[in-house]
Design an enzyme around this catalytic site. Structure first.
Site, PDB file in Angstrom:
ATOM      1  N   TYR A 133      47.475  34.995  44.994  1.00 28.20           N
ATOM      2  CA  TYR A 133      47.546  36.171  44.129  1.00 28.20           C
ATOM      3  C   TYR A 133      46.149  36.763  43.997  1.00 28.20           C
ATOM      4  CZ  TYR A 133      48.488  38.818  39.757  1.00 28.20           C
ATOM      5  OH  TYR A 133      48.605  39.787  38.782  1.00 28.20           O
ATOM      6  N   ARG A 138      41.611  41.263  37.054  1.00 28.25           N
ATOM      7  CA  ARG A 138      41.669  40.176  36.072  1.00 28.25           C
ATOM      8  C   ARG A 138      40.716  39.032  36.396  1.00 28.25           C
ATOM      9  NH1 ARG A 138      45.783  39.640  32.162  1.00 28.25           N
ATOM     10  NH2 ARG A 138      47.364  41.282  32.230  1.00 28.25           N
ATOM     11  N   LYS A 162      50.179  38.000  47.170  1.00 27.27           N
ATOM     12  CA  LYS A 162      50.512  39.054  46.216  1.00 27.27           C
ATOM     13  C   LYS A 162      49.255  39.897  46.083  1.00 27.27           C
ATOM     14  CE  LYS A 162      51.697  39.890  41.349  1.00 27.27           C
ATOM     15  NZ  LYS A 162      51.906  39.268  40.008  1.00 27.27           N
ATOM     16  N   ILE A 204      56.150  41.806  43.603  1.00 26.53           N
ATOM     17  CA  ILE A 204      56.311  40.963  42.410  1.00 26.53           C
ATOM     18  C   ILE A 204      56.108  41.905  41.238  1.00 26.53           C
ATOM     19  CG2 ILE A 204      55.436  39.018  41.076  1.00 26.53           C
ATOM     20  CD1 ILE A 204      54.744  37.635  43.681  1.00 26.53           C
TER      21      ILE A 204
END
Length: 292
Positions: A133, A138, A162, A204
């Site tokens: 991911y 973040r 992802k 996702i």
């Protein structure tokens, strides 16, 4: 592709600070009824950062039990602590998940070589399908396309990524460098259809918490060669996609599901309830979309 189409990054329902198993099971069942292609428990949207290890395992086990192999379960198992990521991956494998979703280590700010070493160590300790991911917004670390390709070549258990940079250039490079058998999933609802258009395999999704049928139908339409229908659904979803990020995810998604009567909107600190202004805006979007 085991993980393709529309996969929902599930919220984790809470009541009075604890997991609401009844609401969680009902949400999972509704997702499957609505045609979702896969489920992702314990991701960012599932507030994994504030789940204890015991809760983390429980959330995955309940999801696997409720799904009963009807769709793939890709369980969040990432950490910025490699040893902890290994333990969470063991937990996901033992629970019967189909694979593990691993965020790039946050806060530590590893180099590209450090990223490869981290994922290789997890795969060596726990052989299990792994989807990386990449979400620099973040984590403050961007896993570059050449690094993804090197990792996929070195560690066969890394079956996909992802991609949540929002950069179609980077998505295209990952697909170019890794080849068509490497699963590339959009990590942003806004780029789901564009990612499919350049050769990606799905999304996702946060928005599919509240609109699973629309997101899955958009992916199905593209897969079936009906680009006009996929575009129509993309634009139908656009106001919902924006609404899901009126404030920090998963606060709007949980608030929306509360208005839809599916979960209680409770989030854990340091997240707080949606502001009154954004709550009203969210209600307007949901009404226009026919969701409430």
């Amino acid at each position: 592709m085991q993980f393709s189409g529309a996969l929902t990054a599930l919220v984790t329902p809470f009541t009075n600070g604890t997991l609401d198993e009844e609401a969680y099971r009902a949400l999972i069942e509704w997702q499957i009824e609505q045609g979702i292609h896969g489920l992702v428990p314990c991701g960012t949207t599932g507030e994994s950062a504030t789940l204890s290890h015991q809760e983390h395992g429980e959330v995955i086990k309940i999801c696997v039990d409720q799904v009963k192999k009807r769709v793939p379960v890709l369980a969040g198992a990432g950490s910025n602590n490699t040893a902890e990521a290994i333990e969470l991956t063991k937990c996901a494998k033992e629970a019967g998940a189909d694979g593990a979703l691993h965020i790039t280590p946050y806060y530590n700010k590893p180099t590209q070589a450090g990223l490869i070493a981290h994922f290789a160590a997890v795969a060596k300790a726990v052989p299990f399908p792994m989807v990386v991911y990449n979400v620099p917004g973040r984590t403050s670390v961007n896993m570059l396309a050449p690094t993804v390709a090197a990792l996929a070549k070195q560690v066969p258990d890394v079956v996909g990524i992802k991609e949540a940079t929002g950069s179609l250039t980077q998505v295209s490079e990952v697909i170019e460098f890794c080849g068509p058998n490497f699963t590339v999933l959009s990590g942003d609802d806004f780029t789901a259809l564009p990612t499919l258009a350049v050769g990606g395999h799905g999304v996702i999704s946060v928005s599919s918490n509240v609109a699973p049928a629309l997101v899955s139908k958009m992916c199905d339409a593209f897969r079936n060669g009906d680009l006009k229908e996929a575009q129509r659904l993309h634009y139908q979803l656009s106001p919902i996609n924006r609404a899901m990020f009126f404030e920090t995810n998963p606060v709007p998604a949980k608030t929306a599901l509360t208005k839809m009567g599916r979960v209680k909107g409770e989030v854990r600190l340091p997240l707080v309830a949606l502001s009154q202004e954004n709550d009203a805006k969210l209600a307007g979007v949901l009404k226009t979309a026919g969701l409430i």
